[in-house]
Design an enzyme around this catalytic site. Structure first.
Site, PDB file in Angstrom:
ATOM      1  N   LYS A  78       0.804  -1.227   0.000  1.00  0.00           N
ATOM      2  CA  LYS A  78       0.000   0.000   0.000  1.00  0.00           C
ATOM      3  C   LYS A  78       0.842   1.285   0.000  1.00  0.00           C
ATOM      4  O   LYS A  78       0.390   2.321  -0.474  1.00  0.00           O
ATOM      5  CB  LYS A  78      -0.974  -0.002   1.183  1.00  0.00           C
ATOM      6  CG  LYS A  78      -2.128  -0.962   0.984  1.00  0.00           C
ATOM      7  CD  LYS A  78      -3.170  -0.827   2.069  1.00  0.00           C
ATOM      8  CE  LYS A  78      -4.350  -1.732   1.779  1.00  0.00           C
ATOM      9  NZ  LYS A  78      -5.446  -1.562   2.731  1.00  0.00           N
ATOM     10  N   ASP A 114     -10.312   3.096   1.605  1.00  0.00           N
ATOM     11  CA  ASP A 114     -10.586   2.349   2.847  1.00  0.00           C
ATOM     12  C   ASP A 114     -11.407   3.161   3.855  1.00  0.00           C
ATOM     13  O   ASP A 114     -12.411   2.688   4.386  1.00  0.00           O
ATOM     14  CB  ASP A 114      -9.272   1.916   3.515  1.00  0.00           C
ATOM     15  CG  ASP A 114      -8.627   0.735   2.817  1.00  0.00           C
ATOM     16  OD1 ASP A 114      -9.353  -0.060   2.194  1.00  0.00           O
ATOM     17  OD2 ASP A 114      -7.390   0.611   2.897  1.00  0.00           O
TER      18      ASP A 114
END
Ligand code: ATR
Length: 294
Positions: A78, A114
């Site tokens: 990420k 997210d």
């Protein structure tokens, strides 16, 4: 686990979206996205590529060379994808992590869906964070994304973590970036006692309760009360011990699949420009979890 979504209509025009990370074999994302593509009759397909940190540069060169339309990015990539992208949206830039990439005519743009996914999951269950006392357990990647999204809302935030210095660091960073005072403390009995009592919404962003530790819970049952909404980001099992005990205490509960679906839905909309069929995605996810179509 694999599932066949009817006749696959792959053609020379089929666009590819994919998950990169390691491990990816048990990801629910291919189930969720392929079901949604099929439902909307979009000529897209979603697959998973196991990519290690050492190969991230080559993987992204491949995305450019092959014209892959979109990516989801999971652990451990990420942050390591960022140097190989052309642009970051403001949210991904603030958080310093990317979970979605759009290949827009050769320009790779990084997003982080997210936190917004968690916010949409809360709202979908009628829980507007505005004016609420929100308690986040954890200070890792998931907690960070959720905390950044909640900092844009008119709520009060408290972060408790097993490792105190990480809770302190995250709270300080949020204070600097948003000018918001965020309380912080230890994920330990005393701090839990006072903070759970005062909370309207409790979000478990630790990995406590995840298989194979499904008998564990981050919060003593006695502290749970009926004025709480408990949102557990752990989705495996779908009903964690924390959620089971919260229900028994009369609290409202939201499971981790909701977050997974809503963050996936935002990624889907970024790649396709179409509204994600949330119900179809939920059903595909539940079926995949039950192991149908093995
Ligand atoms: P993720 O990306 O899923 O958030 P992570 O960044 O590794 O994963 O963060 C895991 C979180 O779960 C951390 O807050 C971690 O606490 P520490 O910072 O103290 O490591 C928390 N966590 C993991 N196992 C835990 C346990 N047994 N008890 C309490 N907290 C735990």
């Amino acid at each position: 686990m694999s599932r066949c979504y009817g006749k696959l209509r792959i053609s020379g025009k089929t666009k590819i979206c994919a998950l990169i990370g390691d491990p990816v074999e048990h990801s629910l994302s291919p189930h969720i996205h392929n079901a949604a593509f099929k439902h909307l009759k979009l000529n897209f397909v979603y697959i998973a590529f196991k990519v290690s940190r050492e190969n991230v540069k080559e993987a992204l060169l491949g995305v450019r060379a092959l014209g892959i339309k979109g990516l989801n990015v999971t652990m451990p990539l990420k942050t390591s994808v960022i140097p190989y992208l052309d642009k970051l949206d403001s949210n991904a830039e603030k958080i310093g992590a990317v979970n979605t990439i759009l290949n827009h005519e050769g320009t790779l743009i990084g997003y982080n869906t997210d936190g917004l996914g968690a916010l949409h999951a809360l709202r979908a269950r009628g829980q507007n964070p505005s004016g609420k006392n929100i308690l986040i357990l954890g200070a890792g990647g998931a907690a960070r994304a959720v905390a950044f999204a909640l900092c844009e809302e008119a709520c009060t935030l408290t972060i408790l973590n097993r490792t105190f210095r990480k809770a302190k660091k995250l709270a300080e960073e949020l204070g600097e970036k948003f000018g918001k005072k965020v309380k912080h403390g230890r994920l330990a009995p005393q701090d839990l006692k006072t903070n759970v009592k005062e909370a309207d919404i409790l979000i478990n962003a630790t990995s406590v309760g995840m298989i194979p530790y499904e008998n564990e819970t981050p919060v003593d049952t006695k502290l749970l009360h009926s004025n709480l909404t408990v949102f557990d980001l752990v989705y495996n099992p779908q009903e964690t011990r924390l959620l089971r005990e919260a229900k028994a205490a009369g609290a409202r509960t939201i499971d981790g699949l909701s977050m997974l679906i809503h963050q996936g839905a935002i990624s889907f909309e970024i790649w396709t420009g179409r509204k994600a069929p949330i119900d179809v995605m939920v059903k595909a996810c539940e079926k995949a979890l039950k192991g149908e179509g093995k």
